[in-house]
Design an enzyme around this catalytic site. Sequence first.
Site, PDB file in Angstrom:
ATOM      1  N   GLY A 185       0.811  -1.207   0.000  1.00 28.98           N
ATOM      2  CA  GLY A 185       0.000   0.000   0.000  1.00 28.98           C
ATOM      3  C   GLY A 185       0.840   1.250   0.000  1.00 28.98           C
ATOM      4  O   GLY A 185       2.016   1.239   0.374  1.00 28.98           O
ATOM      5  N   VAL A 208       3.626   1.156   2.719  1.00 25.75           N
ATOM      6  CA  VAL A 208       3.375   0.078   3.681  1.00 25.75           C
ATOM      7  C   VAL A 208       3.851  -1.232   3.078  1.00 25.75           C
ATOM      8  O   VAL A 208       3.589  -1.527   1.900  1.00 25.75           O
ATOM      9  CB  VAL A 208       1.880  -0.012   4.037  1.00 25.75           C
ATOM     10  CG1 VAL A 208       1.645  -1.119   5.062  1.00 25.75           C
ATOM     11  CG2 VAL A 208       1.373   1.322   4.572  1.00 25.75           C
ATOM     12  N   GLY A 240       0.341   5.509   1.021  1.00 22.76           N
ATOM     13  CA  GLY A 240      -0.518   6.505   1.642  1.00 22.76           C
ATOM     14  C   GLY A 240       0.160   7.843   1.708  1.00 22.76           C
ATOM     15  O   GLY A 240       1.315   8.009   1.293  1.00 22.76           O
ATOM     16  N   GLY A 274       3.277   7.523   3.899  1.00 19.40           N
ATOM     17  CA  GLY A 274       4.382   6.683   3.482  1.00 19.40           C
ATOM     18  C   GLY A 274       3.903   5.356   2.932  1.00 19.40           C
ATOM     19  O   GLY A 274       2.708   5.046   2.905  1.00 19.40           O
ATOM     20  N   ASP A 315      -7.726  13.028   8.929  1.00 23.13           N
ATOM     21  CA  ASP A 315      -7.703  12.472   7.574  1.00 23.13           C
ATOM     22  C   ASP A 315      -8.508  11.172   7.509  1.00 23.13           C
ATOM     23  O   ASP A 315      -8.030  10.156   7.007  1.00 23.13           O
ATOM     24  CB  ASP A 315      -6.257  12.246   7.130  1.00 23.13           C
ATOM     25  CG  ASP A 315      -6.119  12.143   5.601  1.00 23.13           C
ATOM     26  OD1 ASP A 315      -7.063  12.558   4.898  1.00 23.13           O
ATOM     27  OD2 ASP A 315      -5.086  11.649   5.127  1.00 23.13           O
TER      28      ASP A 315
END
Length: 588
Positions: free
Chosen positions: A297, A304, A299, A302, A414
């Site tokens: 992932g 993942v 985001g 940062g 967020d």
Amino acid sequence: MSTTSFFNNLNSTIVQLRSLLSNTGVYYARSQNLMNQDSVYGLTQCRNYLSTQQCVACFDVAVSAVESCSSVNGANVFLDNCFLRYENFDEFYANPQTTMDVGVAPTGVCSNQSSNEPTTFTQTVGELLTDIQVATPRTSNFYVASTRQISSGNTTIYAIAQCVENTSRSICQECLNTAYNNLHSCLPSIEGKTIDLGCFLRYSATPFFEGNQTTNIIPFLSEGSSSKLCMIVGASVGAGIFLLIVALSLWYKLWKKPKADEASDILHDSEIQGLINYTYKDLQSATNDFGDEYRVGKGGYGDVFKVILDDENIVAVKKLRVAYDKAKLEFKREVMLIRSVRHRNLLRLIGWSIDGPELLLVLEYMPQGSLDTFLWGIKQGTLNWRQRFDIIFGIARGLVHLHEESHVKIIHRDIKTSNILLDDDFQPKIADFGLARFQLEDQSHVTTQFAGTLGYTAPEYATFGRLSEKVDTYSFGIVVLEIISGRRCTDMNFGHDNHYLLQHAWDLYEKKIHIELIDQALDPNEYEEEHVIKVIETALKCTQSPASSRPTMSEVVLMLSSGRSLEPTQLTRPMMVGPDRRIHVNAT
């Protein structure tokens, strides 16, 4: 002037401006509509460090903000990342030689926090602002972004200058001269900006653009510029190199010891109670140097990575993107604050790593991935109503814990579907709350740094930086509408309307047909219409303006738990239009 005709022209102008900004690389747009002699001239401009999507999102916020100007024939909206202007006359629009016609002098807006080293900070920022003031009118697009290091420490100053593209070099220079005089009075505040119709000047000790987005201003500086860098470049080669080596060696001796002591304090604190302090090398090895094959992932904070540790436990490692100084100390403080924040609907922090070149968080791994993949990703349409409601209820309970039950109030800032992870039982876990800023009990907070996702973000935060727990309430309402509808909040073209999801949901509600919002992928036999209507109304209540009209998250949990619907009189459409591109004069 016909009000109806004028606002029809205004709506058309705004649609055209947005369409122009949607083209890659376009940061400045003009449009005009002259039907029925009710002329509307509009222009908008974004900062060049934005992506196209970010630029359009900022424009949407600006459009939302002008609703309060419904009784006048002109408006100006100034945001950190863009501005919007419309009038019923064309002098500013058609003639780039026209001087700015604002009725007041350019305004400086200063942070109320001062630098810890005021003398050096003031000198460095003053030199940086002088340089970009000189360079900007000499560029082809009247835009400069630059940084400067504070010589006595590790602070980096970020600054930009921008003039309206449809102007002249002389007017740009004149505007920036005035802006500089206003902004220089802010020093030694750690952030300042100017508000003016012709130009924008801003500096901050907090990054607001990426380090690789700077402009090489040296070719645009005159020989007499105040830049110390220019003076070094202009020195003779032999003497320049010798002096530079001496300066660097002295600076290194002065800098090395305190930095080493500071790092030692961190690294000797080998364990924060309840968490594992992993070594960077172990996590680097487990991910094959953070290879793409382990990345699961990406985001805003940062990347993942999925990691299998020695004891065969599967964990997620988040490699943080850090672009500010003293990050390790701030990282440690935040980890210490959140180490005991545990709740079934919050992603659990397992450990951390601070001894390498990147800051790493070790988190529990969620094999189902994020909620957005079930709404419009590869698993779209697979969630039934019971699963969707459980996810909604779980997110609400997680936010209650962050806002009210934790030892420190945490405002996430967020909340969005990609930050909601699902476990094997499809129970939600809120991610990235550990990277939020913290607010002490019973204190309001105004932030100058935007840290949300436009589309999910409350208008008072996106526009003015006003932060409270009601910002999370608003975002929660948007996420609920996405879960129920199966549509992104930025989706358009609902029937005959070019509306986004929030505007579409309010339109349906006011027509008393909000049941039509339900995702067609849901089996009607799996839910009761009255229950879904109650959840939709709860979501809409969460999106109201002003923020004080929104419920707290504990009140939301009670609404979701009870069996009654809200009375229609309790709901009022947000004062902002949201990203629907139109101004609704009679909206309440």
